[in-house]
Design an enzyme around this catalytic site. Structure first.
Site, PDB file in Angstrom:
ATOM      1  N   CYS A 121       1.048  -0.993  -0.036  1.00  0.00           N
ATOM      2  CA  CYS A 121      -0.015   0.073  -0.013  1.00  0.00           C
ATOM      3  C   CYS A 121       0.786   1.196  -0.038  1.00  0.00           C
ATOM      4  O   CYS A 121       0.528   2.265  -0.265  1.00  0.00           O
ATOM      5  CB  CYS A 121      -0.932  -0.023   1.290  1.00  0.00           C
ATOM      6  SG  CYS A 121      -2.044  -1.588   1.069  1.00  0.00           S
ATOM      7  N   HIS A 262      -3.094   7.244   2.283  1.00  0.00           N
ATOM      8  CA  HIS A 262      -3.590   5.980   1.850  1.00  0.00           C
ATOM      9  C   HIS A 262      -4.808   5.597   2.596  1.00  0.00           C
ATOM     10  O   HIS A 262      -4.800   5.771   3.779  1.00  0.00           O
ATOM     11  CB  HIS A 262      -2.493   4.638   2.132  1.00  0.00           C
ATOM     12  CG  HIS A 262      -2.974   3.457   2.101  1.00  0.00           C
ATOM     13  ND1 HIS A 262      -3.821   2.973   0.984  1.00  0.00           N
ATOM     14  CD2 HIS A 262      -2.961   2.213   2.943  1.00  0.00           C
ATOM     15  CE1 HIS A 262      -4.056   1.522   1.255  1.00  0.00           C
ATOM     16  NE2 HIS A 262      -3.934   1.302   2.198  1.00  0.00           N
ATOM     17  N   ASN A 292     -10.297  -0.132   0.237  1.00  0.00           N
ATOM     18  CA  ASN A 292      -8.825   0.046   0.288  1.00  0.00           C
ATOM     19  C   ASN A 292      -8.359  -0.587  -0.876  1.00  0.00           C
ATOM     20  O   ASN A 292      -8.404  -1.688  -1.127  1.00  0.00           O
ATOM     21  CB  ASN A 292      -8.139  -0.878   1.652  1.00  0.00           C
ATOM     22  CG  ASN A 292      -6.633  -0.869   1.655  1.00  0.00           C
ATOM     23  OD1 ASN A 292      -5.952  -0.510   0.733  1.00  0.00           O
ATOM     24  ND2 ASN A 292      -6.174  -1.206   2.745  1.00  0.00           N
TER      25      ASN A 292
HETATM   26  N1  COA Z   1     -18.358  -8.593  10.079  1.00  0.00           N
HETATM   27  C1  COA Z   1     -18.763  -8.657  11.516  1.00  0.00           C
HETATM   28  N2  COA Z   1     -17.980  -8.908  12.469  1.00  0.00           N
HETATM   29  C2  COA Z   1     -16.670  -9.060  12.187  1.00  0.00           C
HETATM   30  C3  COA Z   1     -16.291  -8.915  10.953  1.00  0.00           C
HETATM   31  C4  COA Z   1     -17.206  -8.198   9.737  1.00  0.00           C
HETATM   32  N3  COA Z   1     -16.851  -8.322   8.347  1.00  0.00           N
HETATM   33  N4  COA Z   1     -14.945  -8.969  10.949  1.00  0.00           N
HETATM   34  C5  COA Z   1     -14.723  -9.281  12.097  1.00  0.00           C
HETATM   35  N5  COA Z   1     -15.806  -9.283  13.076  1.00  0.00           N
HETATM   36  C6  COA Z   1     -15.819  -9.571  14.408  1.00  0.00           C
HETATM   37  C7  COA Z   1     -14.668 -10.405  14.910  1.00  0.00           C
HETATM   38  O1  COA Z   1     -15.096 -11.691  14.477  1.00  0.00           O
HETATM   39  C8  COA Z   1     -14.971 -10.067  16.585  1.00  0.00           C
HETATM   40  O2  COA Z   1     -15.887 -10.922  16.967  1.00  0.00           O
HETATM   41  P1  COA Z   1     -15.690 -11.262  18.443  1.00  0.00           P
HETATM   42  O3  COA Z   1     -15.517 -10.158  19.310  1.00  0.00           O
HETATM   43  O4  COA Z   1     -17.085 -12.047  18.704  1.00  0.00           O
HETATM   44  O5  COA Z   1     -14.519 -12.040  18.492  1.00  0.00           O
HETATM   45  C9  COA Z   1     -15.130  -8.491  16.285  1.00  0.00           C
HETATM   46  O6  COA Z   1     -15.908  -8.414  14.911  1.00  0.00           O
HETATM   47  C10 COA Z   1     -13.994  -7.647  16.609  1.00  0.00           C
HETATM   48  O7  COA Z   1     -13.170  -8.061  15.701  1.00  0.00           O
HETATM   49  P2  COA Z   1     -11.756  -7.112  15.402  1.00  0.00           P
HETATM   50  O8  COA Z   1     -10.641  -7.875  14.573  1.00  0.00           O
HETATM   51  O9  COA Z   1     -11.279  -6.801  16.611  1.00  0.00           O
HETATM   52  O10 COA Z   1     -12.153  -5.714  14.572  1.00  0.00           O
HETATM   53  P3  COA Z   1     -11.684  -4.389  14.383  1.00  0.00           P
HETATM   54  O11 COA Z   1     -12.390  -3.670  14.944  1.00  0.00           O
HETATM   55  O12 COA Z   1      -9.983  -4.759  14.563  1.00  0.00           O
HETATM   56  O13 COA Z   1     -11.972  -4.431  12.782  1.00  0.00           O
HETATM   57  C11 COA Z   1     -10.750  -4.403  10.813  1.00  0.00           C
HETATM   58  C12 COA Z   1     -11.092  -5.210  11.947  1.00  0.00           C
HETATM   59  C13 COA Z   1      -9.996  -5.610   9.915  1.00  0.00           C
HETATM   60  C14 COA Z   1     -11.708  -3.846  10.113  1.00  0.00           C
HETATM   61  C15 COA Z   1      -9.522  -3.651  11.356  1.00  0.00           C
HETATM   62  O14 COA Z   1      -8.642  -4.318  12.262  1.00  0.00           O
HETATM   63  C16 COA Z   1      -8.476  -3.017  10.682  1.00  0.00           C
HETATM   64  O15 COA Z   1      -9.280  -2.265   9.433  1.00  0.00           O
HETATM   65  N6  COA Z   1      -7.224  -3.127  10.462  1.00  0.00           N
HETATM   66  C17 COA Z   1      -6.338  -2.309   9.658  1.00  0.00           C
HETATM   67  C18 COA Z   1      -6.485  -3.139   8.402  1.00  0.00           C
HETATM   68  C19 COA Z   1      -5.682  -2.611   7.313  1.00  0.00           C
HETATM   69  O16 COA Z   1      -5.520  -1.420   7.410  1.00  0.00           O
HETATM   70  N7  COA Z   1      -4.903  -3.116   6.369  1.00  0.00           N
HETATM   71  C20 COA Z   1      -4.524  -2.886   5.319  1.00  0.00           C
HETATM   72  C21 COA Z   1      -3.148  -1.914   5.637  1.00  0.00           C
HETATM   73  S1  COA Z   1      -2.705  -1.298   4.391  1.00  0.00           S
END
Ligand code: COA
Length: 335
Positions: A121, A262, A292
């Site tokens: 990215c 980004h 993204n």
């Molecule tokens: N829909 C519904 N629930 C979801 C889900 C979805 N798409 N994805 C995860 N969950 C659930 C998880 O299973 C978890 O459930 P639990 O509490 O029962 O275990 C809960 O939501 C929280 O999960 P978590 O992983 O802590 O969510 P988050 O707030 O961290 O959001 C991302 C997940 C991926 C959106 C976030 O971590 C993110 O954007 N990270 C950065 C990613 C990024 O920028 N990547 C590219 C870099 S360039």
């Protein structure tokens, strides 16, 4: 504002920007039919509403060609004006040849130089820094930088932790020499920490898996991500390199006309915006429309800003990105 650092060499200006998006879109409701998720969760946790997905026959190369043609058109230039094309992607169709070489051929810019950049990215901003340096050195007059991705081809649509995030797109910018040496990049950073590669990677075989791979979804050739770790890393590194870059140039956030980041997650960007105390509208956020798109996200934002007529000569603009590697980078420009 303090005096800006004296620029050496040739001045550099952004002559034109262009983008390309597949027609097909995938909304949050469409994703809810594929995995256990819903529009409310995706909107709240990421800010994304929809993303573009490549149809059969649309490739990283074809999107890059369309974006470059659009940028040349905006610049009022011909393919033959290009001395070099740098193409940032993590979804090249082949490891050899570079996608850039095929793009140069397709647009009719042969024998311009061509090279792919792999910095996930961060790729477009890495490319911008390299292209600017090539032009500033006086060795090349006009260089195109492209960010092009078909992330849908490496996305596991059974993994709700990743499939909600990514979209396909391309964006291109043309950089050219300018007699005003104060124009171009005033300060930049390009960093990496390979010890963190296992937080975001695309394994081809079992040999590629990190030692600790309990988060592996079981699907090779798709993106594996530890979302929470990447989130934390993105917030802290983005803030740190922004501070460092502005300090290097002797300016403050108030001096910036725009921050073009980004588009990883709306919450990451809002946290950085708050910390910088940026007024509403200065940080470009369009993740709702495109998701993204990795290396394509920064030129998509730049294009939106240019198309809205919100940037003018002399404006200070900060580009910032972070991605797999991990790699992170900034490029501060005087337009
Ligand atoms: N829909 C519904 N629930 C979801 C889900 C979805 N798409 N994805 C995860 N969950 C659930 C998880 O299973 C978890 O459930 P639990 O509490 O029962 O275990 C809960 O939501 C929280 O999960 P978590 O992983 O802590 O969510 P988050 O707030 O961290 O959001 C991302 C997940 C991926 C959106 C976030 O971590 C993110 O954007 N990270 C950065 C990613 C990024 O920028 N990547 C590219 C870099 S360039």
């Amino acid at each position: 504002m303090n005096a800006l650092p004296a620029a050496a060499g040739v001045g550099v200006r952004l002559a034109g920007v262009g983008t390309a998006l597949p027609e097909r879109t995938l909304t949050n409701d469409d994703l809810a039919a594929l995995v256990d998720t819903n529009d409310q969760w995706i909107t709240k946790r990421t800010g994304i509403k929809t993303r573009h997905i490549a149809e059969d026959g649309t490739t990283t190369c074809s999107l890059a060609v369309d974006a470059l043609r659009a940028a040349l058109n905006e610049a009022g230039m011909q393919p033959g004006d290009l001395d070099m094309v740098l193409l940032a992607t993590m979804t090249a169709e082949m490891s050899c040849p570079s996608t850039a070489a095929r793009v140069v051929h397709e647009v009719g810019a042969t024998p311009a130089g061509a090279m792919d950049i792999t910095a996930a990215c961060s790729g477009f901003v890495y490319g911008l820094n390299h292209a600017e340096t090539l032009v500033r050195s006086g060795h090349y007059k006009t260089v195109a930088v492209i960010g092009a991705e078909t992330l849908s081809r490496i996305t596991n649509y059974e993994d709700r932790g990743t499939c909600i995030l990514f979209g396909d797109a391309a964006g291109a910018a043309i950089l050219t020499a300018d007699e005003d040496t104060s124009r171009g990049c005033l300060a930049q950073t390009m960093r990496s920490d390979g010890s963190l590669w296992g937080e975001l990677y695309v394994p081809r075989t079992a040999d590629d898996l990190p030692e600790k791979h309990d988060g592996f979804t079981g699907r090779f050739n798709t993106l594996q991500m530890n979302g929470q770790e990447v989130f934390k890393f993105a917030v802290t590194t983005t803030q740190a390199i922004i501070d460092e870059t502005l300090e290097k140039a002797g300016i403050t956030p108030a001096d910036l006309a725009a921050v073009i980041p980004h588009q990883s997650n709306r919450r990451i960007l809002e946290l950085v915006k708050k910390r910088m105390d940026l007024p509403e509208g200065k940080m470009v956020i369009n993740i709702d429309k495109y998701g993204n798109t990795s290396a394509a996200s920064v030129p998509l934002c730049l294009n939106d800003k240019v198309a809205a007529g919100e940037l003018k000569e002399g404006d200070l603009v900060l580009f910032v990105a972070i991605g797999g590697g991990m790699c992170w980078t900034t490029s501060l420009w005087k337009l």
